[in-house]
Design an enzyme around this catalytic site. Structure first.
Site, short mmCIF file in Angstrom:
data_model
loop_
_atom_site.label_atom_id
_atom_site.label_comp_id
_atom_site.label_asym_id
_atom_site.label_seq_id
_atom_site.Cartn_x
_atom_site.Cartn_y
_atom_site.Cartn_z
NE ARG A 161 39.39 43.04 46.91
CZ ARG A 161 39.24 42.38 45.77
NH1 ARG A 161 38.03 42.17 45.26
NH2 ARG A 161 40.30 41.92 45.11
CD GLU A 199 35.35 38.74 50.71
OE1 GLU A 199 36.20 37.96 50.22
OE2 GLU A 199 34.79 39.63 50.08
CG HIS A 247 35.17 37.58 46.74
ND1 HIS A 247 36.02 38.37 47.49
CD2 HIS A 247 35.35 37.98 45.45
CE1 HIS A 247 36.69 39.18 46.70
NE2 HIS A 247 36.31 38.96 45.44
#
Ligand code: DGY
Length: 308
Positions: free
Chosen positions: A226, A255, A274
């Site tokens: 993360r 993000e 991601h």
């Protein structure tokens, strides 16, 4: 019949099982996640018994208040940092996630990032396309040896172990870091550092300025965990000073990073959107598990993959 809210359109066959079970399913149709007020409004309007959500949705106490009948939350992810687990427990809402099925896909991506950063693949590709490659260069695009190097795997879970298995195939020495007390010593030795801890208050900015300073000069950092596990201001500084040779990130905080974020201007940064679990197979299996968690929660059964 129960009401199920799916917060993102997920194009996977497993979702049919919710219809087949006779549940009333509402799917937020748009490609983008709903912001918290819009999600709250949709939850209040649909009064769901079950929510199948993604890591882009915050399931917190405020949201729970808008869903008085909620019994189960199934995250379409293994990480659950988007869910207030204590608030769910206090309300008796079961929470499930999707472990195991994305372990290998994520470990593959961590290794792809490690190799790409070590061998400067993004830079080389950019240079070829820009016409900056005119001839074979004896000292051009020199990278780091991966085979035989030392890798610190930070996080002793399934994905970290899967990365360690891949590293064994490259004859790497693997330092497993399962305790914070061991972190700096491992960072001082490792040519590569790969992060595999969940995001919790204890791991927020685990890789801070002090940890980066403890890294061996020229080390390469890989993050598929993360974004907030890393202090990105400190990371940008470590890349800019050259203390770190490179960083390869699948995850950032936030993000996506805004285009003006200083981290994007740091040298030797490789960043991808991601995609750790983004293989067809992994995402299909994640959907199956998420649906199984919803169905079990609605039936009052133990979830097949509960979050402890
Ligand atoms: C997860 O599952 O937590 C990944 O980050 C996204 O698939």
């Amino acid at each position: 019949m129960a009401r199920v809210l799916i917060t993102r359109a997920l194009p996977f066959a497993a979702l049919e099982r919710l219809h087949e079970a006779g549940h009333q399913v509402t799917v937020h149709p748009g490609p983008d996640p709903l912001d918290p007020p819009a999600l709250r409004a949709l939850v209040a309007a649909t009064d769901p018994d079950g929510i199948l959500c993604a890591l882009t949705e915050q399931i917190d106490a405020t949201l729970l208040r808008a869903a008085p009948g909620l019994r189960v939350v199934a995250n379409f992810a293994v990480g659950t940092d988007n869910i207030d687990l204590a608030a769910c427990a206090a309300r008796g809402v079961a929470v499930g996630n999707t472990p195991d099925v994305l372990t290998d896909a994520t470990a593959d991506l961590a290794f792809a990032l490690l190799l790409a950063a070590a061998r400067r693949l993004a830079e080389g590709e950019r240079d070829v396309r820009a016409g900056a490659w005119t001839t074979w260069v004896p000292d051009g695009w020199l990278g780091a040896d991966v085979h035989g190097a030392t890798l610190a795997v930070v996080g002793a879970g399934r994905i970290g172990e899967a990365v360690a298995r891949r590293a064994a195939g490259f004859d790497m020495e693997v330092l497993r870091v399962g305790r914070r007390d061991d972190l700096h010593a491992a960072l001082a030795r490792a040519a590569f550092v790969s992060l595999h801890v969940p995001l919790t208050p204890a791991t927020h900015h685990l890789i801070d300025a002090a940890a980066l300073a403890a890294c061996r000069p020229g080390a390469i950092l890989v993050n598929t965990a993360r974004g907030a596990v890393v202090d990105q201001v400190a990371l940008a500084a470590a890349l800019t000073s050259g203390h770190l040779a490179a960083a390869a990130l699948d995850v950032t905080d936030p993000e996506p990073l805004p285009p003006a974020d200083p981290l994007l201007r740091a040298p030797n940064l490789l960043v991808v959107p991601h995609i750790g679990s983004a293989t067809r197979g992994a995402r299909e299996r994640m959907a199956e598990i998420a649906v199984a968690n919803v169905l079990a929660g609605l039936a009052g059964r133990a979830l097949p993959h509960p979050v402890a």
